[in-house]
Design an enzyme around this catalytic site. Structure first.
Site, short mmCIF file in Angstrom:
data_model
loop_
_atom_site.label_atom_id
_atom_site.label_comp_id
_atom_site.label_asym_id
_atom_site.label_seq_id
_atom_site.Cartn_x
_atom_site.Cartn_y
_atom_site.Cartn_z
N CYS A 1 0.87 -1.15 -0.05
CA CYS A 1 -0.32 -0.22 -0.12
C CYS A 1 1.06 1.16 -0.62
CB CYS A 1 -1.23 -0.28 0.90
SG CYS A 1 -1.97 1.23 0.77
N CYS B 1 -5.63 2.09 -4.70
CA CYS B 1 -5.13 2.85 -3.84
C CYS B 1 -5.75 3.97 -3.50
CB CYS B 1 -3.98 3.25 -3.41
SG CYS B 1 -3.16 3.98 -2.54
#
Length: 567
Positions: free
Chosen positions: A312, A492
């Protein structure tokens, strides 16, 4: 070339050149072994060039390329095969370190005691004292026979890892073919919804919101083996567990996640969770992030991002945005000096999303310190040290005092993967980026954060990786070629403020790959709809869809179409 003779028939050196080959021949060398992969340096001769010169000189040229930190038992066995008994052999790499360690490990494999190997190397001026500890797992595999270990389980499909990847691929397999014999190896009693960690650090979720019992998420009919894998034995289709038993399989899926390498930053492990040092990357510390955000009224707040790869990649920014949004609403933002210290050169790797993110960087008056890699944390003195490069390319260090330090730790593949035959030179599970089949073992597949696919390491990537693996594994069972292709999709959701998210969705090469049409949701800008998706719908998509084998946006035709578009 600086040559060191380790015994009467074996020598090592740093990188050789074509001109050195004649010198080595005159010294009686018959076999050359290259332990250095191509392309590590611009001035490095290629293995093809050296092999051609060796052939012209009448020498045998062998390639056993390795990276020192990821040497595994298979590498040592290959090295031992390359060393021809009775023939003078010379091995080389960049400095000679890889070659000397391979030599020492070969000696251990052949039964020589470690103290004898170390003493012999020391006589030649080579220090191998750290070798036994550094390669303890490799040495165990080389020197101990696993044949006598009891077989505790045999299954058709074995999945290593019970995180998002392991559960999703098991569910995807069973949805397509009920009744499959599947086992999952996973040591943890708890399953964590990791995308929720940032929301804990922002005061939106509680720690209990992201945890479920592991037994509750494992699909019905799947055998759970509560243990850890210590060794992979792909030649015999087995894995060794930490209780000294083995599990055999017909096909293997490897999805171990990655390792948060806290020890890569000096002083970080000793400081994390106190002194104003925190991280949303660990659920133990995410609540402390929110405590710090609420208590900070003035001072300096630093948010760090290490070199890639990390899972991430937007998470370090998310921590900044949610913190700054709170400070803005508490009317204390003007008293807080915010730094985003990124080891990389850009704010976000996909340029289409940068304009929207920059608006928030400017709104929160955050300083962008690119080329800043955190190398040391002095918690008691609240000082962070960064390795930087100035405009002239000179390396230097910069110290910044802080009141709050949010750290994204450096990340790497787990140790039991790094030193296994499944790893590439970087330590990651080596798979084809489209089919996700292992590059060397045709009955092994990999997915998730632990593979070497060049996509963003996000839970969203698993949403399309899991069905790709499932379809291709089932095709293999049916004696067919791979049918599905993964296009590198990752997502994301950048929480730029409470109530607004920039939903970045992209495939290999940074190509935009939105799940919804732009007229419904344009992820290039902040939207309330994306916030609802992030906060409310995505946890349900994770547990009630991915983990149940429901894939409304993923079909074989869709996977083929997306891959064609993004190629």
């Amino acid at each position: 070339m600086q040559t060191i003779k380790l015994d009467q028939d074996f020598s090592i050196s740093d990188q050789i050149t074509v001109a050195d080959i004649q010198t080595l021949k005159e010294a009686g060398i018959k076999v050359l072994i290259s332990n250095r992969p191509d392309g590590e340096a611009n001035d490095q001769p290629t293995n093809a060039e050296l092999a051609a010169a060796a052939r012209d000189a009448g020498l045998t040229y062998q390639e056993v390329p390795v990276v020192l930190d990821t040497i595994n038992a298979a590498n040592v066995r290959d090295f031992a095969k390359a060393c021809k008994a009775g023939l003078k052999t010379h091995a080389f790499c960049r400095s000679g370190a890889r070659s000397s360690n391979l030599y020492g490990l070969k000696k251990l494999m052949q039964g020589e005691p470690a103290d004898v190997v170390i003493a012999g190397a020391a006589t030649a001026g080579v220090n191998l004292t750290t070798m036994p500890a550094k390669f303890a797992s490799v040495i165990k595999e080389l020197t101990e026979s696993f044949t006598s270990l009891p077989l505790q389980h045999n299954c058709s499909i074995l999945i290593v890892g019970g995180g998002a990847g392991g559960i999703a691929v098991a569910a995807s397999l069973l949805k397509r073919r009920p009744g499959l014999d599947i086992a999952i190896v996973e040591p943890s009693d708890e399953h964590h919804y990791q995308p929720g960690y940032t929301m804990i650090g922002g005061g939106i979720f509680k720690s209990t919101d992201v945890v479920k019992p592991e037994a509750q998420v494992i699909p019905k009919g799947v055998t759970w083996i509560k243990a850890s894998v210590t060794h992979f034995l792909p030649e015999s289709n087995q894995v060794v567990l930490d209780d000294d038993t083995k599990v055999s399989y017909e096909r293997l899926v490897v999805c171990p996640g990655l390792k948060l390498n806290w020890d890569a930053v000096s002083g970080l492990r000793e400081s994390i969770g106190k002194y104003g040092v925190t991280s949303n990357y660990d659920p133990r510390y995410a609540p402390y992030t929110w405590e710090l955000v609420q208590s900070l009224k003035s001072g300096t707040a630093i948010f760090t991002q290490p070199p890639m790869p990390i899972k991430c990649a937007g998470a370090p920014q998310k921590a900044l945005y949610l913190s700054a949004d709170y400070w803005l609403k508490q009317a204390c933002l003007d008293s807080i000096d915010i730094h985003f210290c990124n080891a990389g050169p850009v704010l976000f790797g996909v340029k289409d999303y940068v304009p929207a993110l920059m608006q928030y960087i400017e709104r929160y008056k955050a300083k962008l310190d690119f080329g800043h890699n955190l190398i040391k944390v002095d918690g008691p003195n609240q000082t962070a040290t960064f390795a930087t490069t100035d405009a002239n390319g000179q390396s230097k260090q910069r110290e910044i005092k802080f009141d709050m330090l949010h750290v994204c730790p450096p990340q790497c593949a787990p140790d039991f993967i790094r030193n296994s035959p499944l790893a590439d030179f970087g330590g990651w599970v080596s798979v084809d980026p489209k089919t996700l089949q292992h590059t060397r073992y045709s009955n092994i597949w990999g997915l998730g954060d632990g593979t070497n696919t060049p996509n963003a390491k996000t839970a969203a990537a698993v949403r399309k990786q899991a069905p790709t693996v499932a379809m291709n594994l089932l095709a293999d069972i049916d004696n067919k070629n791979a049918v599905a292709s993964y296009n590198g999709y990752g997502a994301c959701p950048l929480t730029v403020e409470r109530g607004k998210v920039v939903l970045a969705e992209f495939a290999y090469g940074g190509k935009l790959d939105p799940s919804l049409p732009n007229w419904i949701l344009d992820g290039r800008g902040p939207t309330s709809l994306a916030w609802i998706l992030k906060k409310t719908l995505m946890p349900s998509l994770y547990y009630d869809f991915m983990f149940k084998g429901h894939e409304p946006l993923v079909t074989l035709e869709k996977l083929k179409q997306e891959t064609a578009i993004n190629n």
